[in-house]
Design a protein around this motif. Structure first.
Motif, mmCIF file in Angstrom:
data_model
loop_
_atom_site.group_PDB
_atom_site.id
_atom_site.type_symbol
_atom_site.label_atom_id
_atom_site.label_comp_id
_atom_site.label_asym_id
_atom_site.label_seq_id
_atom_site.Cartn_x
_atom_site.Cartn_y
_atom_site.Cartn_z
ATOM 1 N N VAL B 115 -2.285 3.678 4.777
ATOM 2 C CA VAL B 115 -2.173 5.079 4.339
ATOM 3 C C VAL B 115 -2.479 5.181 2.841
ATOM 4 N N TYR B 118 -6.168 5.130 2.138
ATOM 5 C CA TYR B 118 -6.773 6.436 2.399
ATOM 6 C C TYR B 118 -6.448 7.423 1.268
ATOM 7 N N ILE B 119 -5.164 7.437 0.875
ATOM 8 C CA ILE B 119 -4.763 8.412 -0.160
ATOM 9 C C ILE B 119 -5.452 8.101 -1.482
ATOM 10 N N SER B 122 -8.882 9.270 -1.846
ATOM 11 C CA SER B 122 -9.060 10.719 -2.039
ATOM 12 C C SER B 122 -9.007 11.117 -3.507
ATOM 13 N N LYS B 125 -6.500 13.504 -8.180
ATOM 14 C CA LYS B 125 -6.212 14.934 -8.038
ATOM 15 C C LYS B 125 -5.492 15.221 -6.723
ATOM 16 N N ALA B 126 -6.065 14.697 -5.628
ATOM 17 C CA ALA B 126 -5.467 14.932 -4.310
ATOM 18 C C ALA B 126 -4.084 14.296 -4.230
ATOM 19 N N LEU B 127 -3.977 13.096 -4.791
ATOM 20 C CA LEU B 127 -2.685 12.387 -4.788
ATOM 21 C C LEU B 127 -1.638 13.217 -5.534
ATOM 22 N N ALA B 128 -2.026 13.717 -6.712
ATOM 23 C CA ALA B 128 -1.067 14.465 -7.532
ATOM 24 C C ALA B 128 -0.669 15.781 -6.858
ATOM 25 N N SER B 130 -0.672 16.480 -3.638
ATOM 26 C CA SER B 130 0.183 16.246 -2.470
ATOM 27 C C SER B 130 1.548 15.721 -2.903
ATOM 28 N N VAL B 261 5.459 5.578 0.313
ATOM 29 C CA VAL B 261 3.991 5.683 0.320
ATOM 30 C C VAL B 261 3.494 6.143 -1.050
ATOM 31 N N TYR B 262 4.113 7.196 -1.585
ATOM 32 C CA TYR B 262 3.617 7.721 -2.865
ATOM 33 C C TYR B 262 3.885 6.746 -4.023
#
Lengths: 487, 337
Positions: B115, B118-119, B122, B125-128, B130, B261-262
């Motif tokens: 996971v 994948y993150i 991305s 930007k997408a990580l931050a 989400s 995960v994060y």
């Protein structure tokens, strides 16, 4: 017709021209050629059967054209028609066969004259089309009941009727080398971000398809190329919804032959808005909006969470519920995950059958699926009642947000498998991936998840809540506020 | 490089810190809460030179190969520590298959790593974005757990004195919030370079307060059984019961998994960006390689990394190196003048 033939100039000899047109069109039965003499010059009136209004041709065009007094030469004839006769509001001149044939196939009547290397085109379109009807998928109670039709010009008129301002611009162009489909780019020139408009125009310029038969042919060109699970462009079949988006500075694309308009950009939260939200009192609209958010979560997660709890986390249930569940599940011959997957698959098959079958048979499908299969499956013990209840609730939840139906269908299965294999841990992992995918969705610099993340406090007034119009009227919101570089 | 806003940055960093708190093991007292608060303050002080240089527009990605390599190693070790903490705590929060030996541990790590790959692919930007939503939802879930858990609180537990002393607790707190490579890199990605120092300071204060609050809640709830509690924060969540016959600790599992995960993702994205600077040819598999290294480090050196002084040394390494570099640069500039 090849590109060279497309630019071939019209020949001055009438017979030569007609022979050429017959050869290019393959003497197609719907191309009608009426030869006649007027003002002492041999002419031909060409039109496409079924595409023109025969009443306009018979009552307006033909009497006027055949009653012209004698002139010196064909150029004089064309000048006389252009300057002294108002035969149609849309009149044009073609110099090459390509342009002439495009107009012929679009429902124009074409006048050719002996000795004239030009053609006159009269807009007398009159093809059969569906009348303006109530939208089938975006029902509302208190708003307008008009939906788009298949004719792009009718759709344009519906927009104009609602926005009687010269700021509304509607630009027609053609895409598809064979279908020559009319598409209309609509925007409010005082509201639309200039960069957005330019980038959409350049994206549309990249379309090099032979045919464009639905919005699905155009959308991939105006969306980002990377994999996005949710679509960053929206669809609507309601002119009033499209107008509200145009006023917010968005761009719309209407495609001829499709009763839907494409909205660019679209935000995730807009899938949960309806026009009725703005007709009811705010407290009720807020309540209904939250019901929709909840329904979306239920639609995606309920079967998965049920399976995960039943298989891995029974401590979450109180003793009464747990006993009920155990009683039901111990009679079922299949494991909970298999049972859940089968029930969901069954539901999707029934739904698909209901959509594709002719309407009179649709009722029969409901009876077979609901009464016979559902009842028999429970009575025989093949499927447990709690699971069927969860699946039905989840299916109903999906119907509340029809915009997101494809995503809900696939995600429901994805989460079910994750929950069945790894419990809540699996659901959490998949949720992280899906959340990131949603947050990564961004076209033309407009984040799909705005105004939630990136967070815009002002945007909450019409996302989490729904402010009254007295408060909203002073805001002058345009979508440009959400553009990341404009912050 | 992608830009993130200040609230996204704070959410991203706090998620990792809260995850470490979830995995906090051993006895905790009111003094531990103070120690964690002071540990955050100490970290703020040693990060000040780095934050000053960030204010002037210099980022970690422009700071020379040696520092980049050091930051990469530290990010990998921090990631390894996170995996090790995940493995040690996952039995308590009940992750399916985790208990089935090495294969279960590898399965859990593999799934999280997949996971994370994948993150991180991305982008930041997408990580931050989400992470901000995940933090908000996680906060809501945690608040629910805490509210129901408070019914079981024991105020006398606050009076229990710490046997090891305040310095050991400060060291513990200092090491727990040790993702400073990521902090310096991510702070360099925030939109407004002028407000980076302020953003960093707000983050450290928020972390100090949050850590102290979480630990105090754990002390209040697990006070009576602290001696037999291995993971006090996780146990506090397990004791949360809205009704006498219904538990909601599975809600904690969701928050735990999402934050895990994060937390790992932050390290993976940091390593990915640093690898991009150090080995530009390695295009496709940067985050996969970094995550594999993190898993390996966690598996082989996990126990050592969990020692407070080791964690504290790892946390202090990069800010100290950046401070030393800054001093040398100033001397060079003044001698050339």
């Amino acid at each position: 017709m090849t590109r060279d033939e497309d630019k071939k100039v019209i020949r001055s000899g009438l017979n030569e021209s007609l022979c050429y047109i017959k050869s290019v069109t393959g003497s197609s039965s719907d191309v009608l050629i009426n030869e006649f003499t007027t003002a002492g010059i041999s002419c031909a009136l060409l039109c496409c059967d079924g595409m023109v209004s025969s009443q306009a041709v018979a009552e307006t065009l033909m009497p006027a054209l055949t009653g012209i007094p004698e002139v010196k030469n064909p150029a004089e004839l064309f000048r006389c028609i252009r300057e002294h006769m108002l035969l149609s509001t849309d009149m044009a001149e073609s110099d090459d066969y390509g342009d002439m044939l495009r107009r012929l196939h679009s429902g124009f009547a074409i006048l050719l004259a002996e000795g004239m290397a030009k053609a006159l085109a009269f807009g007398v379109q009159g093809y059969a089309s569906r009348s303006v009807q109530e939208p089938s998928g975006e029902g509302n109670i208190l708003g307008s009941h008009e939906g788009f039709t298949e004719v792009v010009r009718t759709n344009m008129s519906m927009l104009r009727r609602r926005l009687k301002t010269s700021e509304l611009v509607m630009k027609l162009s053609t895409v598809g080398s064979k279908s020559m489909t009319d598409i209309c780019l609509c925007y409010m020139k005082d509201r639309v971000p200039e960069k957005l408009l330019k980038r959409i125009e350049s994206s549309l310029g990249e379309i090099n398809l032979e045919s464009v038969l639905s919005t699905g042919y155009v959308r991939p060109f105006v969306e980002r190329r990377s994999f996005e699970f949710f679509s960053s462009t929206g669809l609507t079949e309601r002119p009033d919804v499209l107008c509200s988006k145009l006023v917010e500075g968005r761009v719309a694309i209407l495609v001829d032959g499709v009763p839907y308009g494409i909205i660019i950009p679209r935000l995730f939260c807009e899938s949960f808005h309806t026009l009725d939200d703005y007709a009811y009192k705010p407290y009720y609209s807020i309540f209904m909006r939250w019901i929709r958010y909840g329904a979306f979560i239920i639609a995606i997660l309920l079967p998965a969470v049920y399976t995960a709890i039943a298989m891995y986390h029974p401590e979450l249930l109180n003793s009464t519920l747990l006993l009920l569940l155990v009683q039901e599940e111990e009679n079922a011959p299949l494991s909970i995950i298999t049972e859940a997957v089968l029930v969901l698959l069954m539901y999707e098959v029934i739904r698909e059958a209901g959509i594709r079958l002719p309407k009179p048979v649709g009722g029969a499908v409901s009876i077979i699926s609901g009464l016979i299969i559902g009842d028999a499956a429970v009575k025989s013990g093949l499927v447990s009642t709690p699971l069927l209840t969860m699946t039905a609730l989840s299916a109903l939840g999906g119907l509340v947000v029809p915009d997101l139906a494809p995503q809900i269908t696939v995600l429901r299965f994805g989460f079910l498998v994750a929950g069945g294999m790894l419990g809540l841990f699996g659901i959490s992992l998949l949720a992280c991936a899906v959340l990131t995918n949603i947050c990564a969705t961004e076209d033309y610099g407009f984040p799909f998840t705005a105004p939630l993340s990136p967070f815009f406090r002002e945007g909450m007034g019409d996302t989490v809540f729904r402010l009254g119009f007295r408060k909203m009227q002073n805001r002058g919101f345009t979508v440009e506020e959400y553009h990341e570089q404009n912050k | 490089m992608n830009r993130i806003n200040n609230s996204q940055f704070i959410a991203l960093m706090l998620i990792g810190d809260v995850f470490v708190l979830f995995c906090l093991s051993g006895t905790v007292t009111a003094m531990t809460a103070t120690g964690f608060g002071l540990g955050s303050l100490l970290q703020l002080i040693i990060c000040l030179p780095a934050m000053f240089s960030l204010k002037k527009g210099s980022t970690l990605l422009e700071s020379g190969k040696f520092l980049q390599a050091a930051a990469l190693v530290l990010a990998v070790f921090r990631g390894g520590l996170l995996f090790s903490l995940l493995w040690s705590t996952s039995e308590t929060v009940y992750i399916p298959y985790e208990g089935s030996g090495v294969s279960g541990k590898l399965l859990v790590a593999g799934l999280i790593a997949a996971v994370c790959v994948y993150i991180s692919s991305s982008g930041i930007k997408a990580l931050a974005r989400s992470a901000l939503i995940a933090a908000a939802l996680g906060g809501l879930c945690l608040a629910t757990v805490v509210i129901f858990a408070l019914a079981h609180m024991d105020r006398e537990a606050l009076e229990v004195t710490e046997r090891q002393g305040i310095f050991s607790q400060i060291l513990r707190g200092f090491g727990a919030g040790g993702s400073l490579s990521s902090l310096i890199l991510m702070l360099g990605c925030t939109e407004n370079s002028g407000s980076r120092r302020k953003t960093g300071t707000v983050y450290f204060f928020a972390r100090g307060i949050l850590s102290a609050a979480v630990i105090l809640t754990a002390v209040l709830i697990c006070g009576g059984i602290m001696e037999i509690t291995e993971f006090p924060v996780a146990m506090a969540a397990q004791l949360s019961q809205p009704f006498p016959v219904q538990r909601i600790d599975a809600l904690f599992l969701i928050v735990f998994s999402v934050f895990a995960v994060y937390a790992v993702c932050v390290e993976a994205v940091t390593a990915d960006n640093l690898l991009n600077q150090l080995i530009p040819k390695l295009k496709k598999y940067r985050s996969t390689a970094a995550l594999a290294a993190m898993c390996g480090v966690g598996f082989f050196f996990g126990k050592a990394l969990r020692q407070p002084w080791v964690a504290a040394a790892l946390a202090a390494a990069l800010p100290v190196m950046l401070a030393v570099r800054l001093i040398f640069r100033r001397r060079e500039v003044s001698s050339s003048e």
